[in-house]
Scaffold this active site. Structure first.
Site, short mmCIF file in Angstrom:
data_model
loop_
_atom_site.label_atom_id
_atom_site.label_comp_id
_atom_site.label_asym_id
_atom_site.label_seq_id
_atom_site.Cartn_x
_atom_site.Cartn_y
_atom_site.Cartn_z
N ASP A 33 -0.42 -5.48 9.50
CA ASP A 33 -1.43 -4.50 9.15
C ASP A 33 -2.65 -5.28 8.65
O ASP A 33 -2.58 -5.92 7.59
CB ASP A 33 -0.88 -3.56 8.05
N ALA A 76 -6.40 -4.84 7.59
CA ALA A 76 -7.40 -3.81 7.27
C ALA A 76 -8.62 -4.40 6.58
O ALA A 76 -9.58 -3.68 6.33
CB ALA A 76 -6.77 -2.74 6.38
N LYS A 131 -13.27 -0.96 6.71
CA LYS A 131 -13.86 -1.75 5.63
C LYS A 131 -14.85 -2.77 6.16
O LYS A 131 -15.96 -2.87 5.66
CB LYS A 131 -12.78 -2.46 4.83
N TRP A 150 0.87 -1.19 0.00
CA TRP A 150 0.00 0.00 0.00
C TRP A 150 0.91 1.24 0.00
O TRP A 150 1.80 1.34 0.85
CB TRP A 150 -0.86 -0.06 1.27
#
Ligand code: LMR
Length: 394
Positions: free
Chosen positions: A208, A210, A243, A127
């Site tokens: 991470d 997400a 999300k 990302w």
């Protein structure tokens, strides 16, 4: 004073959103920023979240501050969601932060204080905000190989070869699931091997996560983070609720640190509290409160899980439909990987020029590295996209 500032490079994902909004063609298709959209192109408020908001409106009696690191009940439900029973609670410290991005930022600041000589390793690609933020905090960084362009699966040999170079105390960022931007993910055996290598090297994993629930399911997507929590003495986690709860603008993310023992947990908790105070004092509460209500009420939780599952399976269906359409258009299986990947993104493997052509000639917006948002697809868009990909020579 302000004249001394220099022009900053725009964030590619956010810039693309602006370009999309400014485009006046009514045929335009947005496959850019990672925001879930239903078949009508809307980003709905999830049913359980809406119900929790109604309850909260009735029940909430104060807007006074919570704790600097947010509410303990939020930490607890999120620890259960992300880590299950993989690690004992007295090894965990928490800080609620504004979004997954806020959590990453707080972790990077913590690294800078705790381990000033550490290098942060990240996948190539990753990302784009990962390298931007690491640079912003001023920590040295390195990348490790990630994607095999032939098979579009994880280049595991390349990855392990690069990770063999990490030094003791270095930090290795791993995407918990639904790798952004590639959609290619580690399998369970590979997670185990990564954990063993990092332990052997004395490096600290930084997960991470997400998109939990967008890949193979809520528990399946947490396999890696839970395995590492079992195997590694220390770990850093940034979790996002943007999300999977669809509460993007509420900015709801969480730092979780896993430490060796209760003494270190207290140190980590103190530092996280201080970092929140220095950066923004108190985190925004509304989103975290909704998440806590949804996860602790059996009925709301069941409804949330059911809706999340609809979202997940819907995206899998769209992946398959696009792979089929491209198979029909190209007469080859070179886009078959789209159906195998998991999460919100895959990269088509088009050049920047082809991506520009898609935008200019077909009003189709995707990130310059040809990452597209699966949730931006629908039955109407898929044949248009498949034809356009072929038209630009893909
Ligand atoms: C994305 O990658 O599109 C999302 O994570 C949204 C963002 O903030 O970049």
């Amino acid at each position: 004073m302000l004249e001394n500032l220099t022009q900053q490079p725009p964030d590619k994902i956010i810039m693309l959103s602006g370009m999309f909004r400014a485009d006046e063609r009514d045929t335009k298709i947005d496959l850019g920023v990672g925001v879930y959209k239903d078949a009508n192109g809307n980003t709905p408020i999830m049913r359980a979240v809406k119900k929790a908001e109604q309850l909260l409106w009735n029940e909430e009696t104060t807007k006074s501050y919570t704790a600097l690191v947010g509410d303990g009940a939020f930490h607890k439900v999120m620890a259960d969601l992300v880590l299950g029973d993989s690690v004992s609670y007295d090894r965990l410290a928490f800080a609620h932060a504004p979004g997954g991005t806020g959590a990453i930022r707080q972790i990077l600041e913590l690294i800078k204080v705790a381990s000033p000589d550490a290098t942060v390793w990240m996948s190539n690609p990753t990302w784009p905000n990962h390298p931007a933020m690491v640079k912003g905090v001023g920590i040295p960084m390195e990348t490790y190989a990630y994607l095999n362009m032939e098979t579009r699966t994880v280049d595991f040999d390349g990855m392990m070869g690069d990770l063999a170079k990490v030094k003791s105390g270095d930090i290795v960022i791993l995407h918990g699931c639904c790798h952004n931007p590639t959609g290619a993910n580690l399998n369970q055996t590979q997670w185990g091997k990564v954990a063993d290598l990092l332990n052997e090297k004395g490096a600290v994993p930084f997960i991470d996560i997400a998109y939990q629930g967008f890949g193979d399911g809520l528990d399946e997507d947490a396999f890696g983070v839970r395995l590492l929590a079992q195997k590694c003495p220390e770990m850093l986690i940034s979790a996002s609720c943007s999300k999977n709860f669809g509460i993007y603008r509420e900015r709801c993310g969480l730092v979780i640190t896993v430490s060796k023992d209760a003494d270190n947990t207290a140190l980590a908790q103190g530092m996280l509290s201080s970092l929140n105070r220095l950066n923004f004092s108190f985190p925004p509460d509304h989103g975290a409160r909704l998440v806590t209500m949804v996860l602790s009420d059996p009925e709301l939780r069941a409804d949330w899980e059911a809706e999340l599952e609809e979202v997940r399976t819907g995206m899998l269906g769209l992946r398959k439909m696009l792979a089929d359409a491209l198979r029909a258009e190209t007469g080859s299986d070179r886009y078959g990987f789209i159906a195998e990947h998991r999460g919100m993104f895959s990269r088509l493997g088009l050049s920047e020029e082809q991506v520009t052509q898609l935008r200019e000639e077909h009003a189709i917006y995707m990130i310059g590295d040809s990452r597209f948002n699966v949730a931006g697809l629908n039955e109407k868009v898929i044949p248009i996209l498949a034809k356009a990909i072929v038209a630009v020579g893909g």
